[in-house]
Write a protein that holds these residues in place. Structure first.
Motif, PDB file in Angstrom:
ATOM      1  N   VAL A  70      31.205 -22.617 -34.004  1.00 59.43           N
ATOM      2  CA  VAL A  70      32.138 -22.032 -33.040  1.00 59.43           C
ATOM      3  C   VAL A  70      32.977 -20.950 -33.697  1.00 59.43           C
ATOM      4  O   VAL A  70      33.264 -20.983 -34.899  1.00 59.43           O
ATOM      5  CB  VAL A  70      33.042 -23.111 -32.396  1.00 59.43           C
ATOM      6  N   GLU A  93      29.124 -21.423 -29.751  1.00 67.06           N
ATOM      7  CA  GLU A  93      30.053 -21.370 -28.617  1.00 67.06           C
ATOM      8  C   GLU A  93      31.335 -20.648 -29.018  1.00 67.06           C
ATOM      9  O   GLU A  93      31.764 -20.728 -30.170  1.00 67.06           O
ATOM     10  CB  GLU A  93      30.430 -22.769 -28.131  1.00 67.06           C
ATOM     11  N   ARG A  95      35.074 -20.708 -29.056  1.00 71.52           N
ATOM     12  CA  ARG A  95      36.157 -21.693 -29.025  1.00 71.52           C
ATOM     13  C   ARG A  95      37.314 -21.162 -29.855  1.00 71.52           C
ATOM     14  O   ARG A  95      37.114 -20.321 -30.731  1.00 71.52           O
ATOM     15  CB  ARG A  95      35.708 -23.034 -29.609  1.00 71.52           C
ATOM     16  N   ARG A  96      38.514 -21.679 -29.605  1.00 73.07           N
ATOM     17  CA  ARG A  96      39.694 -21.198 -30.329  1.00 73.07           C
ATOM     18  C   ARG A  96      40.529 -22.373 -30.822  1.00 73.07           C
ATOM     19  O   ARG A  96      40.872 -23.271 -30.053  1.00 73.07           O
ATOM     20  CB  ARG A  96      40.542 -20.310 -29.399  1.00 73.07           C
ATOM     21  N   ASP A 100      40.857 -26.065 -28.858  1.00 70.27           N
ATOM     22  CA  ASP A 100      39.635 -25.862 -28.080  1.00 70.27           C
ATOM     23  C   ASP A 100      38.404 -26.078 -28.955  1.00 70.27           C
ATOM     24  O   ASP A 100      37.821 -25.124 -29.475  1.00 70.27           O
ATOM     25  CB  ASP A 100      39.636 -24.445 -27.483  1.00 70.27           C
ATOM     26  N   LEU A 101      38.027 -27.339 -29.117  1.00 74.66           N
ATOM     27  CA  LEU A 101      36.873 -27.703 -29.927  1.00 74.66           C
ATOM     28  C   LEU A 101      35.891 -28.523 -29.096  1.00 74.66           C
ATOM     29  O   LEU A 101      36.286 -29.182 -28.137  1.00 74.66           O
ATOM     30  CB  LEU A 101      37.318 -28.518 -31.151  1.00 74.66           C
TER      31      LEU A 101
END
Length: 196
Positions: A70, A93, A95-96, A100-101
């Motif tokens: 990510v 993906e 993600r941040r 956000d995992l």
């Protein structure tokens, strides 16, 4: 303050491989040490946070049945997907950090050159989120550049100290390495998640 997304937009717009991950002998040696430090030969489900253009992802793919890689930057992810088109076991993906995992559990989580972009508060939250997704007996590996970078909120030593503070509270420390010097160097720490 955690570095904003536009910081990375500018970095990836300026250069295809901003940190020379694919061409630097320093990076190649660091990746070799990262893989050598993993305590198990294979992992069922792994997570790489901050995968950038996917150089380390391709190496980790050989050690995991399934790898979630990510990053917050879509330019980096596009390059990572192209670089790793022959690795169908990698799921890329956007993600941040810090929250956000992908859903766990993961039996390996690798945080390489990513946590020093976070504020101290976001770092603590990110570590909580990572540990919540790490399986019992799972491996957590951190590796970060140690010299100070003027626009990064923290140093590699500071982020590793935050992880080490959790030893005895859900983590066990397995292994540590330090390479290089104050001008060009990194540290690597390996942990395992305590059982219930």
């Amino acid at each position: 303050m955690t570095l904003p997304e536009n910081y990375f937009e500018d970095v990836y717009r300026a250069r295809e491989d901003p940190w020379d991950f694919a061409s630097s002998p320093y990076e190649a040696a660091k990746y070799a040490r990262t893989l050598a430090a993993l305590p198990h030969g294979r992992y069922a489900r792994a997570l790489e946070v901050g995968c950038s253009i996917g150089v380390l992802s391709g190496l980790l793919a050989g050690r995991a049945a399934e790898l979630w890689a990510v990053d917050l930057n879509e330019q980096a992810l596009t390059r990572a997907r192209a670089r790793n088109a022959d690795h169908p076991n990698i799921i890329f993906e956007r993600r941040r950090l810090p929250t956000d995992l992908p859903d766990g559990p993961f039996d390996l989580t690798v945080l390489s050159e990513v946590l020093y972009y976070l504020s101290p508060e976001d770092l603590e939250t990110a570590l909580d989120e990572v540990l919540a997704r790490l399986s019992s007996g799972g491996t957590l590996l951190l590796v970060h550049w140690t010299p100070r970078v003027h626009d990064y909120p923290q140093t590699g030593d500071a982020v590793h100290a935050a992880a080490l503070a959790r030893v005895g509270h859900g983590l066990r420390w397995l292994h540590a390495e330090r390479h290089g010097d104050g001008q060009q160097g990194y540290r690597l720490d390996v942990f395992t998640r305590n059982g219930p």
